[in-house]
Scaffold this motif. Structure first.
Motif, short mmCIF file in Angstrom:
data_model
loop_
_atom_site.label_atom_id
_atom_site.label_comp_id
_atom_site.label_asym_id
_atom_site.label_seq_id
_atom_site.Cartn_x
_atom_site.Cartn_y
_atom_site.Cartn_z
N GLU A 1 -8.35 -9.34 -27.58
CA GLU A 1 -7.96 -10.47 -28.33
C GLU A 1 -6.04 -10.84 -27.68
N SER A 2 -5.73 -10.54 -27.21
CA SER A 2 -4.63 -10.99 -26.83
C SER A 2 -4.00 -11.82 -25.50
N PRO A 3 -3.85 -13.15 -26.20
CA PRO A 3 -3.09 -14.45 -25.19
C PRO A 3 -2.20 -13.93 -23.55
N LEU A 4 -1.03 -13.16 -24.90
CA LEU A 4 0.35 -12.31 -24.02
C LEU A 4 -0.03 -11.82 -22.62
N GLY B 1 -15.77 -14.14 -29.23
CA GLY B 1 -15.81 -14.37 -30.08
C GLY B 1 -15.83 -14.85 -31.61
N ASP B 2 -15.85 -14.60 -32.62
CA ASP B 2 -15.87 -15.22 -33.66
C ASP B 2 -13.68 -15.24 -34.16
N TRP B 3 -13.34 -14.38 -33.25
CA TRP B 3 -11.28 -14.77 -33.13
C TRP B 3 -11.02 -15.37 -32.52
N TYR B 4 -12.10 -15.92 -30.71
CA TYR B 4 -11.53 -16.72 -29.48
C TYR B 4 -11.87 -18.47 -30.72
N GLN B 5 -13.43 -18.52 -31.01
CA GLN B 5 -13.67 -19.67 -31.64
C GLN B 5 -12.86 -19.33 -32.99
N GLY B 6 -11.73 -18.95 -33.64
CA GLY B 6 -10.91 -19.45 -34.48
C GLY B 6 -9.30 -20.52 -33.74
N LEU B 7 -9.30 -20.25 -32.95
CA LEU B 7 -8.08 -20.20 -32.25
C LEU B 7 -7.26 -21.51 -31.84
N VAL C 1 -2.61 -22.04 -16.83
CA VAL C 1 -1.67 -23.41 -17.60
C VAL C 1 -2.65 -23.14 -19.74
N LEU C 2 -3.80 -23.10 -18.97
CA LEU C 2 -4.88 -22.99 -20.22
C LEU C 2 -4.44 -21.64 -21.36
N ASN C 3 -4.67 -20.58 -21.02
CA ASN C 3 -3.96 -19.53 -21.13
C ASN C 3 -2.48 -19.46 -21.83
N LEU C 4 -1.73 -19.22 -21.12
CA LEU C 4 -0.28 -20.22 -21.35
C LEU C 4 -0.33 -21.25 -22.55
N SER C 5 -1.51 -22.11 -22.86
CA SER C 5 -1.35 -23.29 -23.88
C SER C 5 -2.37 -22.64 -25.00
N ILE C 6 -2.88 -21.87 -25.17
CA ILE C 6 -3.68 -20.99 -25.86
C ILE C 6 -2.50 -20.06 -26.46
N LEU C 7 -1.57 -19.49 -25.96
CA LEU C 7 -0.53 -18.23 -25.97
C LEU C 7 0.65 -19.07 -26.89
N LEU C 8 0.97 -20.34 -26.71
CA LEU C 8 1.75 -21.41 -27.30
C LEU C 8 1.91 -21.22 -28.50
N LEU C 9 -0.01 -22.08 -28.90
CA LEU C 9 -0.97 -22.93 -29.31
C LEU C 9 -0.63 -22.28 -30.68
N ASN C 10 -0.75 -20.51 -30.43
CA ASN C 10 -1.14 -19.84 -31.73
C ASN C 10 0.03 -18.72 -32.21
N LYS D 1 -6.83 -24.62 -29.41
CA LYS D 1 -6.77 -25.32 -27.53
C LYS D 1 -6.39 -26.44 -27.78
N PRO D 2 -5.57 -26.21 -26.42
CA PRO D 2 -5.70 -27.59 -26.25
C PRO D 2 -6.75 -28.66 -25.56
N SER D 3 -6.64 -29.51 -25.87
CA SER D 3 -7.42 -30.98 -25.56
C SER D 3 -8.31 -31.07 -24.50
N PHE D 4 -7.66 -30.01 -23.57
CA PHE D 4 -8.27 -30.65 -21.64
C PHE D 4 -9.27 -28.65 -21.92
N ASN D 5 -9.28 -28.00 -22.85
CA ASN D 5 -9.85 -26.49 -23.69
C ASN D 5 -11.36 -27.47 -22.58
N PRO D 6 -12.12 -26.83 -21.29
CA PRO D 6 -13.48 -26.98 -20.89
C PRO D 6 -14.51 -26.31 -21.70
#
Length: 150
Positions: free
Chosen positions: A95-98, A28-34, A141-150, A36-41
């Motif tokens: 809404e918890s990447p961790l 949803g909106d929460w995810y859209q606002g995160l 890797v994507l999950n960890l990247s999103i966690l670290l970026l946010n 994301k790394p450049s390799f996010n598909p």
């Protein structure tokens, strides 16, 4: 029970439950606002990829059920499946990447364990899990990247 029925039950069950989990935990909106790394598909890729993976997971589950219903690898198959179905509610629902990372790491481990357990007695099931292992490694890797970026 007929082998064909077992295959259908596993494939339809895995694809069906996976689809329901996905429908109930849409980004949803929460995810859209995160960030994301450049390799996010792109978002459209996840549905087709998971459908193919769920079919392969269902095939491996059916084969294992038919050949070794009470085995450690059948238990491992169920463990990875439960973790798989928990990831989306953890990431998108709560809404918890961790928390999602805490779910996906043992999920990846259980996928690798299943491949190892199935390699000798059922190479086909092990091979069905290789693309799944690759995708979940990428997702970790994507999950960890999103966690670290946010």
């Amino acid at each position: 029970m007929n082998r064909t029925v077992i295959y259908l039950l596993f494939i339809i069950g895995v694809v069906g439950i996976g689809s329901l989990v996905g429908l109930f935990t849409l980004p949803g909106d929460w995810y859209q606002g995160l960030q994301k790394p450049s390799f996010n598909p792109p978002g459209w890729i996840f549905g087709p990829v998971w459908t193919v993976l769920y079919i392969l997971i269902g095939i491996a589950g059916a084969r294992t059920w038919i050949e070794a219903r009470n085995s450690a690898r059948m238990k491992t198959w169920f463990v990875q499946m439960v973790l798989n179905f928990l990831w989306s509610p953890a990431f998108f629902g709560l809404e918890s990447p961790l928390l999602a990372l805490i779910v996906i790491v043992p999920m990846l481990v259980s996928i690798i364990v299943f491949i190892r357990q199935a390699w000798q007695p059922d190479r086909v099931s092990a091979l069905c899990f290789l693309p799944y292992a690759a995708w979940v490694t990428f997702a970790t890797v994507l999950n960890l990247s999103i966690l670290l970026l946010n």
